[in-house]
Motif scaffolding. Sequence first.
Motif, short mmCIF file in Angstrom:
data_model
loop_
_atom_site.label_atom_id
_atom_site.label_comp_id
_atom_site.label_asym_id
_atom_site.label_seq_id
_atom_site.Cartn_x
_atom_site.Cartn_y
_atom_site.Cartn_z
N LEU A 180 20.51 -21.88 -1.94
CA LEU A 180 21.93 -21.85 -2.31
C LEU A 180 22.82 -22.36 -1.19
O LEU A 180 23.96 -22.77 -1.43
N GLU A 181 22.31 -22.35 0.04
CA GLU A 181 23.03 -22.92 1.18
C GLU A 181 22.75 -24.41 1.34
O GLU A 181 23.27 -25.06 2.26
N GLY A 182 21.91 -24.97 0.46
CA GLY A 182 21.57 -26.38 0.54
C GLY A 182 20.49 -26.70 1.54
O GLY A 182 20.22 -27.88 1.83
N ARG A 183 19.79 -25.70 2.05
CA ARG A 183 18.72 -25.89 3.05
C ARG A 183 17.37 -25.95 2.32
O ARG A 183 16.50 -25.11 2.50
N TYR A 184 17.23 -27.00 1.51
CA TYR A 184 16.12 -27.04 0.57
C TYR A 184 14.77 -27.22 1.26
O TYR A 184 13.78 -26.64 0.84
N GLY A 185 14.71 -28.03 2.31
CA GLY A 185 13.44 -28.24 2.99
C GLY A 185 12.90 -26.96 3.60
O GLY A 185 11.71 -26.64 3.46
N GLU A 186 13.77 -26.21 4.30
CA GLU A 186 13.35 -24.94 4.86
C GLU A 186 12.95 -23.97 3.76
O GLU A 186 11.96 -23.23 3.87
N ALA A 187 13.72 -23.97 2.69
CA ALA A 187 13.46 -23.06 1.58
C ALA A 187 12.07 -23.31 0.99
O ALA A 187 11.28 -22.38 0.80
N MET A 188 11.74 -24.57 0.72
CA MET A 188 10.46 -24.83 0.07
C MET A 188 9.30 -24.53 1.00
O MET A 188 8.23 -24.10 0.54
N THR A 189 9.48 -24.70 2.32
CA THR A 189 8.39 -24.40 3.24
C THR A 189 8.10 -22.91 3.29
O THR A 189 6.94 -22.48 3.26
N VAL A 190 9.14 -22.09 3.36
CA VAL A 190 8.95 -20.64 3.32
C VAL A 190 8.29 -20.24 2.00
O VAL A 190 7.35 -19.43 1.96
N VAL A 212 7.77 -28.68 2.73
CA VAL A 212 6.50 -28.80 2.01
C VAL A 212 6.22 -27.47 1.33
O VAL A 212 6.51 -26.41 1.87
N SER A 213 5.66 -27.54 0.13
CA SER A 213 5.38 -26.31 -0.61
C SER A 213 4.25 -26.50 -1.60
O SER A 213 3.98 -27.62 -2.06
N LEU A 214 3.58 -25.41 -1.90
CA LEU A 214 2.78 -25.34 -3.12
C LEU A 214 3.75 -25.53 -4.28
O LEU A 214 4.84 -24.93 -4.29
N SER A 215 3.42 -26.36 -5.24
CA SER A 215 4.33 -26.60 -6.36
C SER A 215 3.95 -25.72 -7.54
O SER A 215 2.80 -25.75 -8.00
N GLY A 216 4.89 -24.93 -8.01
CA GLY A 216 4.62 -24.01 -9.09
C GLY A 216 3.53 -23.03 -8.73
O GLY A 216 3.50 -22.49 -7.62
N THR A 217 2.60 -22.83 -9.64
CA THR A 217 1.45 -21.97 -9.37
C THR A 217 0.23 -22.78 -8.95
O THR A 217 -0.90 -22.35 -9.08
N PRO A 220 -3.08 -27.89 3.74
CA PRO A 220 -2.28 -29.07 3.39
C PRO A 220 -0.83 -28.96 3.87
O PRO A 220 -0.23 -29.97 4.26
N MET A 221 -0.27 -27.75 3.86
CA MET A 221 1.08 -27.57 4.37
C MET A 221 1.13 -27.78 5.87
O MET A 221 2.04 -28.45 6.39
#
Length: 290
Positions: A209-219, A245-250, A234-235
């Motif tokens: 919601l703060e627009g910090r999408y890269g950090e968000a998806m890594t966590v 970087v993130s696992l996508s979905g399940t 892989p991460m």
Amino acid sequence: MDGRAVAPAAGTVLNALATGRGSAFAIDLETTASVTLTDDGAIEGAVEGQPDADTTLIERCAATTIEAYAETAGLESEAIGARVRTESEVPMASGLKSSSAAANATVLATLDAMQIADAVDRIDACRLGVEAAREAGVTVTGAFDDASASMLGGVTVTDNRTDELLEREPVDWHALVYTPPERSFSADADVSACERVAPMADLVCELALEGRYGEAMTVNGFAFCGALGFPTEPMLEALPDADGVSLSGTGPSYVAVGDRETLAALEERWGERDGSTRLLRTRNDGTRTA
């Protein structure tokens, strides 16, 4: 009366299984749906190249759309049937929102066949697909986060408990997708394990919601790899160079975002693993008639 629509796949910023809030972004892999309306009242679906595929979702999407908008289109819903056919670049059960893309494409193609696609708000159309997905049993959360990203384009943040759109923003990212050979169905995910990482999911939502999408998806990626039992290697191979970087979905796919040069180097590392990689761009145009 024929209709046709194209919907993009999506990658994950925040998995909604922990708290009901989720976030996703559209990527340049497409599912196309073609719908022909008939007067026999029967709804029949088919998936290109997969004669044994379960067509419950796309049939339910067409039926739900007809039920909701037949009167608007000046038609009698009881008499309307549909033949639905989808074809897709999105691998099924890979974490790349294939169900959401199929649902969105089918809903919009049905509206196009009814000649009212331009008259229906895209969020309302998205909610029809989400309703159909819940009825078809292909999703635990309703996947409004995934569906909204695919329908609207860009990155969205949602509350899947109320189907509320909290934020939507256009983005211009390079995205690298790694898809291992195994498959993982969202409906089979261990929800109780995911709920145990709810504090991390709350943090991810705040970052998004703060627009910090890269950090968000890594966590999100580290939290849900742990909850769902997927490897974090892989991460780690993507860090610290990728923006996120993130696992996508399940799972089982992983998605990294960043500049093209960085992702091209990561593609070589991920390419040594079993499975496939795709270097893509994000999409801001969402689902559209074709």
